[in-house]
Design an enzyme around this catalytic site. Structure first.
Site, PDB file in Angstrom:
ATOM      1  N   ASP A  34       0.831  -1.202   0.000  1.00  0.00           N
ATOM      2  CA  ASP A  34       0.000   0.000   0.000  1.00  0.00           C
ATOM      3  C   ASP A  34       0.866   1.252   0.000  1.00  0.00           C
ATOM      4  O   ASP A  34       0.549   2.250  -0.643  1.00  0.00           O
ATOM      5  CB  ASP A  34      -0.905   0.026   1.233  1.00  0.00           C
ATOM      6  N   GLU A  36       3.895   1.643  -1.284  1.00  0.00           N
ATOM      7  CA  GLU A  36       4.445   1.901  -2.621  1.00  0.00           C
ATOM      8  C   GLU A  36       3.360   2.443  -3.556  1.00  0.00           C
ATOM      9  O   GLU A  36       3.603   3.331  -4.368  1.00  0.00           O
ATOM     10  CB  GLU A  36       5.024   0.608  -3.223  1.00  0.00           C
ATOM     11  N   SER A  83     -26.545   5.565 -31.714  1.00  0.00           N
ATOM     12  CA  SER A  83     -26.875   4.356 -32.443  1.00  0.00           C
ATOM     13  C   SER A  83     -27.697   4.769 -33.669  1.00  0.00           C
ATOM     14  O   SER A  83     -27.881   5.962 -33.904  1.00  0.00           O
ATOM     15  CB  SER A  83     -27.624   3.455 -31.475  1.00  0.00           C
ATOM     16  N   LEU A  84     -28.180   3.831 -34.448  1.00  0.00           N
ATOM     17  CA  LEU A  84     -28.885   4.197 -35.681  1.00  0.00           C
ATOM     18  C   LEU A  84     -30.309   3.680 -35.676  1.00  0.00           C
ATOM     19  O   LEU A  84     -30.588   2.599 -35.156  1.00  0.00           O
ATOM     20  CB  LEU A  84     -28.169   3.596 -36.892  1.00  0.00           C
ATOM     21  N   GLU A 114     -22.569   2.656 -46.773  1.00  0.00           N
ATOM     22  CA  GLU A 114     -21.474   1.822 -46.249  1.00  0.00           C
ATOM     23  C   GLU A 114     -22.052   0.507 -45.773  1.00  0.00           C
ATOM     24  O   GLU A 114     -23.191   0.474 -45.292  1.00  0.00           O
ATOM     25  CB  GLU A 114     -20.833   2.506 -45.020  1.00  0.00           C
ATOM     26  N   LYS A 116     -22.887  -2.254 -43.245  1.00  0.00           N
ATOM     27  CA  LYS A 116     -23.035  -2.224 -41.788  1.00  0.00           C
ATOM     28  C   LYS A 116     -22.347  -3.470 -41.243  1.00  0.00           C
ATOM     29  O   LYS A 116     -22.808  -4.591 -41.450  1.00  0.00           O
ATOM     30  CB  LYS A 116     -24.513  -2.217 -41.413  1.00  0.00           C
ATOM     31  N   ASP A 118     -21.075  -6.148 -38.662  1.00  0.00           N
ATOM     32  CA  ASP A 118     -21.676  -6.691 -37.450  1.00  0.00           C
ATOM     33  C   ASP A 118     -20.589  -6.962 -36.406  1.00  0.00           C
ATOM     34  O   ASP A 118     -20.038  -8.047 -36.321  1.00  0.00           O
ATOM     35  CB  ASP A 118     -22.420  -7.990 -37.804  1.00  0.00           C
ATOM     36  N   GLU A 212     -15.868   0.208 -36.313  1.00  0.00           N
ATOM     37  CA  GLU A 212     -16.450  -1.060 -35.880  1.00  0.00           C
ATOM     38  C   GLU A 212     -15.355  -2.109 -35.771  1.00  0.00           C
ATOM     39  O   GLU A 212     -14.643  -2.381 -36.735  1.00  0.00           O
ATOM     40  CB  GLU A 212     -17.505  -1.498 -36.911  1.00  0.00           C
ATOM     41  N   TYR A 264     -15.054   4.584 -39.471  1.00  0.00           N
ATOM     42  CA  TYR A 264     -16.088   5.270 -40.250  1.00  0.00           C
ATOM     43  C   TYR A 264     -16.478   6.653 -39.740  1.00  0.00           C
ATOM     44  O   TYR A 264     -17.433   7.244 -40.219  1.00  0.00           O
ATOM     45  CB  TYR A 264     -17.337   4.394 -40.395  1.00  0.00           C
ATOM     46  N   LYS A 352     -31.597  -2.787 -42.733  1.00  0.00           N
ATOM     47  CA  LYS A 352     -31.224  -4.121 -42.235  1.00  0.00           C
ATOM     48  C   LYS A 352     -31.715  -5.218 -43.180  1.00  0.00           C
ATOM     49  O   LYS A 352     -32.873  -5.197 -43.595  1.00  0.00           O
ATOM     50  CB  LYS A 352     -31.862  -4.343 -40.853  1.00  0.00           C
ATOM     51  N   CYS A 449     -17.115 -46.530 -33.819  1.00  0.00           N
ATOM     52  CA  CYS A 449     -16.754 -45.579 -34.873  1.00  0.00           C
ATOM     53  C   CYS A 449     -17.338 -46.034 -36.217  1.00  0.00           C
ATOM     54  O   CYS A 449     -17.128 -47.178 -36.618  1.00  0.00           O
ATOM     55  CB  CYS A 449     -15.235 -45.471 -34.952  1.00  0.00           C
ATOM     56  N   CYS A 452     -14.202 -47.214 -38.516  1.00  0.00           N
ATOM     57  CA  CYS A 452     -13.355 -48.381 -38.259  1.00  0.00           C
ATOM     58  C   CYS A 452     -13.991 -49.374 -37.288  1.00  0.00           C
ATOM     59  O   CYS A 452     -13.445 -50.458 -37.076  1.00  0.00           O
ATOM     60  CB  CYS A 452     -12.000 -47.933 -37.722  1.00  0.00           C
ATOM     61  N   CYS A 467     -13.315 -41.510 -31.305  1.00  0.00           N
ATOM     62  CA  CYS A 467     -12.972 -42.891 -31.659  1.00  0.00           C
ATOM     63  C   CYS A 467     -11.680 -43.240 -30.920  1.00  0.00           C
ATOM     64  O   CYS A 467     -10.743 -42.437 -30.895  1.00  0.00           O
ATOM     65  CB  CYS A 467     -12.770 -42.972 -33.166  1.00  0.00           C
ATOM     66  N   CYS A 472      -7.506 -45.542 -36.816  1.00  0.00           N
ATOM     67  CA  CYS A 472      -8.760 -45.361 -37.568  1.00  0.00           C
ATOM     68  C   CYS A 472      -8.471 -44.641 -38.893  1.00  0.00           C
ATOM     69  O   CYS A 472      -7.735 -43.660 -38.919  1.00  0.00           O
ATOM     70  CB  CYS A 472      -9.733 -44.542 -36.718  1.00  0.00           C
TER      71      CYS A 472
HETATM   72  S1  IVH Z   1     -22.255   4.985 -38.108  1.00  0.00           S
HETATM   73  C1  IVH Z   1     -24.132   8.152 -35.711  1.00  0.00           C
HETATM   74  N1  IVH Z   1     -21.309   3.223 -39.825  1.00  0.00           N
HETATM   75  O1  IVH Z   1     -24.096  -0.088 -36.246  1.00  0.00           O
HETATM   76  C2  IVH Z   1     -23.487   7.123 -36.520  1.00  0.00           C
HETATM   77  N2  IVH Z   1     -22.211   2.412 -37.772  1.00  0.00           N
HETATM   78  O2  IVH Z   1     -26.893   0.122 -35.388  1.00  0.00           O
HETATM   79  C3  IVH Z   1     -23.340   5.876 -35.785  1.00  0.00           C
HETATM   80  N3  IVH Z   1     -22.075  -0.002 -37.492  1.00  0.00           N
HETATM   81  O3  IVH Z   1     -23.480   1.523 -33.198  1.00  0.00           O
HETATM   82  C4  IVH Z   1     -22.664   4.775 -36.408  1.00  0.00           C
HETATM   83  N4  IVH Z   1     -21.105  -0.432 -39.415  1.00  0.00           N
HETATM   84  O4  IVH Z   1     -21.760  -0.193 -34.038  1.00  0.00           O
HETATM   85  C5  IVH Z   1     -21.894   3.411 -38.622  1.00  0.00           C
HETATM   86  N5  IVH Z   1     -20.427   1.784 -41.409  1.00  0.00           N
HETATM   87  C6  IVH Z   1     -20.992   1.971 -40.223  1.00  0.00           C
HETATM   88  C7  IVH Z   1     -21.286   0.906 -39.354  1.00  0.00           C
HETATM   89  C8  IVH Z   1     -21.901   1.171 -38.125  1.00  0.00           C
HETATM   90  C9  IVH Z   1     -21.570  -0.947 -38.284  1.00  0.00           C
HETATM   91  C10 IVH Z   1     -22.709  -0.261 -36.172  1.00  0.00           C
HETATM   92  C11 IVH Z   1     -22.238   0.650 -35.070  1.00  0.00           C
HETATM   93  C12 IVH Z   1     -23.480   1.335 -34.580  1.00  0.00           C
HETATM   94  C13 IVH Z   1     -24.539   0.373 -35.013  1.00  0.00           C
HETATM   95  C14 IVH Z   1     -25.887   1.051 -35.140  1.00  0.00           C
END
Ligand code: IVH
Length: 711
Positions: A34, A36, A83-84, A114, A116, A118, A212, A264, A352, A449, A452, A467, A472
């Site tokens: 503690d 240190e 988020s989107l 762009e 999206k 995952d 991402e 991005y 989506k 198996c 064999c 097996c 085998c």
């Molecule tokens: S733009 C305000 N660009 O999708 C802009 N998001 O459903 C916010 N994601 O939280 C994000 N590819 O994790 C952007 N080319 C891309 C993306 C992207 C994947 C993810 C990101 C975001 C989520 C929203």
């Protein structure tokens, strides 16, 4: 003390304190007293008080105390990570465009479409062009600081040294510019406009890049294969594995998982620096980030829809998962005008794709046997079109998976393509059962198996049935392919078609039989001409001279891959001494744990393997480590990182020299690193080594260490 020195000391203190916090709070295994610890905190406070501009809200000096929940410190975003909003149809997209038109009131705009990705979103923050911290999205307001983990991602530069090519005319120059000495990457641009104050509104302190983080399907499949070999449960999908990986507390483990990132979004001191989003993407690419190559400017919403249609099929051929398309208004001033709702920006939307699933029927469940003897149940399906290909089989992984699904032979099921090339069964369509009740049959794992006929056992605590027959045929085919692979004996000509026939025609019944093949034997194989037969024989002959470590890899001992094989070869120097080693002797070696030691010991105890080795020896396969076996293990337990170009050694040679002496070479610098060997043009690894006060060796110091001790 110069400002840079102060900063470096502060950073080192913070890293050290965070490290000790984790030891204390998370791992309950403190390394320092503690007293240190208090000294470190006091010194940090003292420096921060004298240099208030260097104080950051996430500094450990600012913590009131208490146990961090996740093992990571939190970070409050200055600018929320939004988020989107999701759309699921082309009509939804047109509707969104109409709303944008209203908001734009007459001003024209274009879109950027762009893919999206995952994965999980991350924010990387740079100060003085160095990666200072990286934070997960968390709830969008507060995220976890995962800098060390993000440092392992190669497509996220640790230092912004690249000079980005500016594709901009002077009108389009960024609204803010980084200060000349802080950011060498802008130097040329800054010189041109140095005298023009209007182009030089303010210096940039912080550059933030959002993107991402994801795991490629290739890496995901490789890790799952390793899980299977270890008899452990498979990971569900690349996204979950990527986000689970980001939460690991050991960056070395993260590095091994090979994450990647697409950038991005870009901010200079919290503002978007360019006039268009496209320019930001170009800046990011030039600065060394990975920017998805399929992004596209679209003039109209029709073009956007075209892009979405196009990629619905094309995305099946990518090595990463995409679940849709993100569409953004390209003009930044318009983005700023449109603003955001509490959760989403009004200037961007996600389109989506429906999940790639299809319903079909399980005709039968067959069994496949792998190299380690693992029995994998496979669903034989009524052929169905899924994600552009006809699917007629799906892996069911193991018995527990079938129980979990509640699957019976004859059932209707939903199949899905996620991060795997092989589709998987996601659920049983129980509603369909009333019509087919009497056609259903329970699956029973065979007790022998199917290849064999030997006994099958499922070891306690493992999910996989195996097996028990070492010879085998199914195992043998896989073992031969492994033996001849690149990391092992490198017999490239020995492809799976040839192996298949060699085993089926009983020309080969163990690994050593390869070396006893005659030209006449090979000519019995289908589509095998004299020339290719001779080529194969020549390659087999050459493989006798492979290094000891390659032979050890090739033997296919469970848990012994290429790296462990090198450790063993370096330690023992010959196959004979390795084969005579006790479990205790093996576990005493750095990097060899109990499971591995036991697997090695067991392998060398089997009578069949004694015979195999005797036959390999008889034909002259190399069992010895080349001369270096006499080198003293002066680096035992030491961890090295090599960076930059060495004048007299290649990286492979340097690595070999370290490993022969019992050391280990890692790709990234961490607190556990003992030495960094730095050649010319060493980059961020060197900076990091300096920040962590790790011993840095130049080439001559490194060579001196080697020479001194190999005498
Ligand atoms: S733009 C305000 N660009 O999708 C802009 N998001 O459903 C916010 N994601 O939280 C994000 N590819 O994790 C952007 N080319 C891309 C993306 C992207 C994947 C993810 C990101 C975001 C989520 C929203």
């Amino acid at each position: 003390m110069s400002q840079l020195d102060v900063k470096a000391e502060i950073e080192k203190l913070r890293t050290d304190i965070n490290y000790h916090n984790e030891r204390y709070y998370v791992l309950s295994a403190p390394e320092i007293s503690d007293y240190e610890y208090d000294q470190l905190i006091n010194r940090l406070r003292e420096l921060e008080q004298a240099n208030p501009e260097l104080l950051t809200p996430d500094s450990p000096s600012q913590r009131v105390g208490g146990r961090p929940v996740s093992g990571f410190e939190s970070y409050q975003f200055k600018r929320q990570m939004l988020s989107l909003d999701n759309t699921y149809s082309e009509d939804d997209l047109r509707e969104w465009d109409r709303r944008c038109q209203k908001l734009a009131s007459g001003r024209t705009y274009s879109f950027v479409a762009e893919l999206k990705i995952d994965g999980l979103s991350i924010s990387a923050m740079y100060e003085s062009s160095l990666l200072l911290r990286a934070v997960t999205r968390g709830d969008g307001e507060v995220g976890d600081i995962v800098t060390e983990n993000v440092r392992t991602i190669r497509s996220i530069p640790l230092r912004l040294t690249e000079k980005p090519r500016f594709p901009l005319s002077s009108k389009e120059l960024p609204k803010t510019l980084p200060e000349k000495d802080l950011l060498p990457l802008f130097a040329s641009k800054v010189e041109n406009i140095e005298n023009d104050e209007s182009l030089w509104p303010k210096a940039v302190e912080e550059i933030e890049v959002r993107g991402e983080v994801f795991m490629s399907n290739t890496s995901f499949n490789r890790l799952n294969q390793e899980q299977e070999e270890k008899g452990q449960a498979r990971y569900a999908n690349p996204r979950n594995l990527a986000s689970g990986t980001m939460k690991l507390l050991d960056p070395q483990m993260v590095a091994a998982r090979k994450l990647d990132c697409f950038a991005y979004d870009l901010y200079f001191d919290g503002d978007k620096p360019f006039q268009t989003h496209w320019q930001a993407l170009e800046w990011l690419r030039a600065a060394g980030f990975n920017v998805n190559e399929h992004s596209q400017i679209c003039a109209t919403i029709d073009d956007v829809i075209e892009f979405c249609r196009d990629w619905d099929e094309k995305r099946n051929h990518l090595d990463y998962e995409t679940d849709g398309v993100v569409i953004k208004i390209n003009q930044i001033p318009l983005q700023e005008d449109f603003g955001t709702t509490t959760k989403f920006p009004r200037w961007a939307v996600a389109f989506k794709y429906p999940p790639r699933q299809a319903a079909t029927r399980v005709k039968a469940i067959t069994i496949q046997v792998g190299r380690t003897g693992a029995l994998t149940p496979v669903a034989e399906l009524l052929p169905v079109l899924l994600a552009g290909t006809t699917v007629s089989r799906a892996s069911l992984h193991n018995e527990d998976e079938i129980t979990r699904l509640g699957l019976k032979i004859g059932d209707w099921v939903m199949v899905e393509k996620s991060g795997e090339i092989i589709p998987k069964v996601v659920k049983v369509l129980v509603d369909k059962r009333p019509e087919i009740e009497n056609e259903l049959q329970e699956f029973v794992m065979p007790s022998t198996c199917p290849v064999c006929g030997a006994l099958v056992i499922r070891p306690l605590g493992e999910a996989v049935s195996r097996c028990t027959n070492e010879t085998c045929n199914a195992k043998l085919k896989e073992a031969l392919l492994h033996f001849s692979s690149r990391d092992a004996m490198q017999i490239d000509e020995l492809g799976d078609k040839i192996v298949e026939q060699l085993v089926d025609k009983k020309l080969v019944s163990n690994l050593s039989d390869l070396y006893y093949l005659k030209l006449a034997d090979l000519l019995k194989l289908e589509r095998m001409g004299k020339k290719s037969a001779q080529n194969l024989l020549d390659q087999i002959e050459q493989s006798k001279k492979r290094e000891l470590s390659q032979l050890i890899t090739g033997l296919g001992i469970r848990h012994v891959g290429e790296r462990k094989a090198r450790v063993l070869a370096n330690h023992f120097g010959s196959l004979d001494s390795l084969s005579a080693a006790s479990i205790e002797e093996l576990t005493n070696i750095f990097e060899i744990g109990n499971t591995v030691a036991t697997a090695i010991f067991n392998w060398f105890s089997l009578e069949n393997n004694h015979e195999l080795l005797a036959r390999l020896r008889k034909v002259g396969v190399n069992f010895e480590q080349a001369s270096s076996s006499t080198v003293a293990k002066i680096f035992a337990g030491k961890q090295f990182v090599l960076t930059g170009k060495l004048a007299n050694l290649t990286r492979e040679e340097a690595q070999k020299l370290v490993e022969e002496r019992g050391g280990r070479v890692n790709s990234s610098v961490s607190k556990k690193t003992d030495y960094v060997v730095a050649g010319s043009d060493a980059g961020s690894k060197l900076d990091r080594a300096e920040a962590l006060a790790i011993t840095i060796l130049d080439e001559s110091a490194f060579v001196e260490m080697l020479d001194l001790n190999s005498k």
